[in-house]
Design an enzyme around this catalytic site. Structure first.
Site, PDB file in Angstrom:
ATOM      1  N   SER A 143      59.572  -7.483  11.442  1.00 13.78           N
ATOM      2  CA  SER A 143      60.175  -7.029  12.534  1.00 13.78           C
ATOM      3  C   SER A 143      59.047  -7.090  13.752  1.00 13.78           C
ATOM      4  O   SER A 143      58.035  -6.730  13.365  1.00 13.78           O
ATOM      5  CB  SER A 143      60.778  -5.897  12.716  1.00 13.78           C
ATOM      6  OG  SER A 143      61.381  -5.183  13.632  1.00 13.78           O
ATOM      7  N   TYR A 156      60.042   2.735   9.588  1.00  7.49           N
ATOM      8  CA  TYR A 156      60.262   1.092   9.597  1.00  7.49           C
ATOM      9  C   TYR A 156      59.098   0.426  10.055  1.00  7.49           C
ATOM     10  O   TYR A 156      58.564  -0.545   9.411  1.00  7.49           O
ATOM     11  CB  TYR A 156      61.556   1.035  10.587  1.00  7.49           C
ATOM     12  CG  TYR A 156      62.175  -0.286  10.642  1.00  7.49           C
ATOM     13  CD1 TYR A 156      62.596  -0.680   9.628  1.00  7.49           C
ATOM     14  CD2 TYR A 156      61.749  -1.037  11.613  1.00  7.49           C
ATOM     15  CE1 TYR A 156      63.307  -2.145   9.743  1.00  7.49           C
ATOM     16  CE2 TYR A 156      62.436  -2.433  12.052  1.00  7.49           C
ATOM     17  CZ  TYR A 156      63.171  -2.869  10.969  1.00  7.49           C
ATOM     18  OH  TYR A 156      63.785  -4.199  10.969  1.00  7.49           O
TER      19      TYR A 156
HETATM   20  P1  NAP Z   1      71.944  -5.623   7.308  1.00  7.93           P
HETATM   21  O1  NAP Z   1      72.832  -6.335   7.772  1.00  7.93           O
HETATM   22  O2  NAP Z   1      71.926  -4.113   7.343  1.00  7.93           O
HETATM   23  O3  NAP Z   1      71.860  -6.244   5.742  1.00  7.93           O
HETATM   24  C1  NAP Z   1      70.919  -5.527   4.995  1.00  7.93           C
HETATM   25  C2  NAP Z   1      70.859  -6.451   3.650  1.00  7.93           C
HETATM   26  O4  NAP Z   1      69.755  -5.822   2.861  1.00  7.93           O
HETATM   27  C3  NAP Z   1      72.141  -6.128   2.980  1.00  7.93           C
HETATM   28  O5  NAP Z   1      72.286  -7.299   2.113  1.00  7.93           O
HETATM   29  C4  NAP Z   1      71.944  -5.106   1.804  1.00  7.93           C
HETATM   30  O6  NAP Z   1      72.760  -5.146   0.646  1.00  7.93           O
HETATM   31  C5  NAP Z   1      70.366  -5.432   1.533  1.00  7.93           C
HETATM   32  N1  NAP Z   1      69.695  -4.038   0.944  1.00  7.93           N
HETATM   33  C6  NAP Z   1      69.550  -2.873   1.625  1.00  7.93           C
HETATM   34  N2  NAP Z   1      68.929  -2.222   0.701  1.00  7.93           N
HETATM   35  C7  NAP Z   1      68.656  -2.951  -0.502  1.00  7.93           C
HETATM   36  C8  NAP Z   1      67.879  -2.477  -1.559  1.00  7.93           C
HETATM   37  N3  NAP Z   1      67.363  -1.310  -1.803  1.00  7.93           N
HETATM   38  N4  NAP Z   1      67.862  -3.570  -2.561  1.00  7.93           N
HETATM   39  C9  NAP Z   1      68.334  -4.686  -2.560  1.00  7.93           C
HETATM   40  N5  NAP Z   1      69.014  -5.074  -0.956  1.00  7.93           N
HETATM   41  C10 NAP Z   1      69.236  -4.034  -0.355  1.00  7.93           C
HETATM   42  O7  NAP Z   1      70.541  -5.978   7.792  1.00  7.93           O
HETATM   43  P2  NAP Z   1      70.009  -7.270   8.877  1.00  7.93           P
HETATM   44  O8  NAP Z   1      70.067  -6.593  10.240  1.00  7.93           O
HETATM   45  O9  NAP Z   1      70.587  -8.500   8.277  1.00  7.93           O
HETATM   46  O10 NAP Z   1      68.379  -7.329   8.328  1.00  7.93           O
HETATM   47  C11 NAP Z   1      67.822  -8.073   7.321  1.00  7.93           C
HETATM   48  C12 NAP Z   1      66.337  -8.084   7.388  1.00  7.93           C
HETATM   49  O11 NAP Z   1      65.805  -8.261   8.966  1.00  7.93           O
HETATM   50  C13 NAP Z   1      65.894  -6.466   7.149  1.00  7.93           C
HETATM   51  O12 NAP Z   1      64.738  -6.566   6.304  1.00  7.93           O
HETATM   52  C14 NAP Z   1      65.465  -5.852   8.516  1.00  7.93           C
HETATM   53  O13 NAP Z   1      64.491  -4.897   8.709  1.00  7.93           O
HETATM   54  C15 NAP Z   1      65.091  -7.417   9.305  1.00  7.93           C
HETATM   55  N6  NAP Z   1      65.364  -7.093  10.733  1.00  7.93           N
HETATM   56  C16 NAP Z   1      66.490  -7.069  11.281  1.00  7.93           C
HETATM   57  C17 NAP Z   1      66.710  -7.191  12.857  1.00  7.93           C
HETATM   58  C18 NAP Z   1      67.909  -7.126  13.316  1.00  7.93           C
HETATM   59  O14 NAP Z   1      68.009  -6.986  14.689  1.00  7.93           O
HETATM   60  N7  NAP Z   1      69.256  -6.998  12.660  1.00  7.93           N
HETATM   61  C19 NAP Z   1      65.437  -7.070  13.579  1.00  7.93           C
HETATM   62  C20 NAP Z   1      64.150  -7.252  13.071  1.00  7.93           C
HETATM   63  C21 NAP Z   1      63.913  -7.390  11.566  1.00  7.93           C
HETATM   64  P3  NAP Z   1      74.196  -4.440   0.504  1.00  7.93           P
HETATM   65  O15 NAP Z   1      75.094  -5.030   1.253  1.00  7.93           O
HETATM   66  O16 NAP Z   1      74.443  -4.438  -0.944  1.00  7.93           O
HETATM   67  O17 NAP Z   1      73.809  -3.026   0.729  1.00  7.93           O
END
Ligand code: NAP
Length: 249
Positions: A143, A156
């Site tokens: 991130s 985070y």
């Molecule tokens: P999201 O929509 O909240 O989805 C999170 C995913 O991670 C879900 O598939 C969830 O599975 C899985 N997960 C959570 N805890 C877990 C665990 N303990 N073991 C296995 N799987 C787990 O998140 P997102 O926004 O797509 O983010 C994806 C990645 O991008 C993350 O690493 C996040 O930090 C990074 N990121 C996101 C943003 C943003 O703006 N969205 C920005 C920077 C970085 P379940 O559905 O089964 O709960």
């Protein structure tokens, strides 16, 4: 197609958001994709159905990435049922924001364990397979918070900063075995994670983005699939921000 038909990829956290878009993109480019998830079996099955509807191949297998036993079991299944692993995308992640002065140890541990410990466990297990194959690619989703540091989410930021240093080391350890490792560091991307942010704070952040909009999960996925492909064969140990110009790095 970026990938040959024998290519196997694991995308953790692919039941929703960025992970789902990455799984779709890798499958669309020819890879067989393991859709990793924690508890949301219904959404993970939806990711698989979407991929299959477009002619791709995928299975949904659960593992809590923070739990060693579950990660080891997942990789055992990948080895026994699919025989190889070419691409690992450590995407599973959570946020539990709060000011440092009020942050309890549980909030700290939960985020570090999912984001950083999960990346360590999955990478370790993947390397065992990839080193034998003398071939493999790891893409870690960090991130901009892990690059620049973000107030209100030091747990985070630390987890993602840790992933960045981890990946740089992994690139050096993996290189003799033909394994590359890179980081994609997104800014604000339209997913459930961002929807949970306070709306006035979100508005403030949008003002700070030169392109004046959030990114789309697919836009992150295109970068990941490029880095996973042979087109990026000379790129390892690098951090790629994708943030509409938000931070200078
Ligand atoms: P999201 O929509 O909240 O989805 C999170 C995913 O991670 C879900 O598939 C969830 O599975 C899985 N997960 C959570 N805890 C877990 C665990 N303990 N073991 C296995 N799987 C787990 O998140 P997102 O926004 O797509 O983010 C994806 C990645 O991008 C993350 O690493 C996040 O930090 C990074 N990121 C996101 C943003 C943003 O703006 N969205 C920005 C920077 C970085 P379940 O559905 O089964 O709960």
């Amino acid at each position: 197609m970026f990938f040959t038909s024998d290519t196997v990829a694991l995308v953790t956290g692919a039941s929703r958001g960025i992970g789902r878009a990455i799984a779709r993109e890798l499958a669309g480019e020819g890879a067989m994709v393991v859709v990793g998830y924690n508890s949301n079996a219904e959404e993970a099955a939806r990711t698989v159905a979407g991929i299959e509807a477009s002619g791709g191949r995928a299975v949904a297998w659960a593992a809590n990435v923070a739990t060693e036993k579950e990660v080891v079991a997942l990789f055992r299944k990948i080895r026994s049922e699919l025989g190889r692993l070419d691409i690992l995308v450590n995407n599973a992640g959570i946020i539990k924001d709060g000011w440092l002065i009020m942050m309890g140890v549980a909030k700290w541990d939960e985020v570090i364990n999912t984001n950083l410990r999960g990346c360590f466990l999955c990478s370790r297990e993947a390397l065992k397979v990839m080193a034998n194959q003398k071939r493999g690619v790891v893409v870690n989703i960090a991130s901009t918070s892990g690059v620049a540091g973000q107030e209100g989410q030091l747990n985070y930021s630390a987890s993602k900063g840790g992933m960045i240093a981890f990946t740089k080391g992994l690139a050096r350890e993996g290189a003799p075995y033909g394994i590359r490792a890179n980081v994609v560091a997104p800014g604000f991307i339209e997913t459930d994670m961002v929807k949970r942010l306070d709306s006035s704070r979100l508005k403030q952040y949008l003002e700070m983005i030169p392109l004046k909009r959030m990114g789309k999960p697919e836009e992150v996925a295109y970068l990941v699939s490029f880095l996973a492909s042979a087109r990026a064969a000379y790129i390892t140990g690098k951090v790629f921000t994708i943030d509409g110009g938000l931070i200078n790095n």
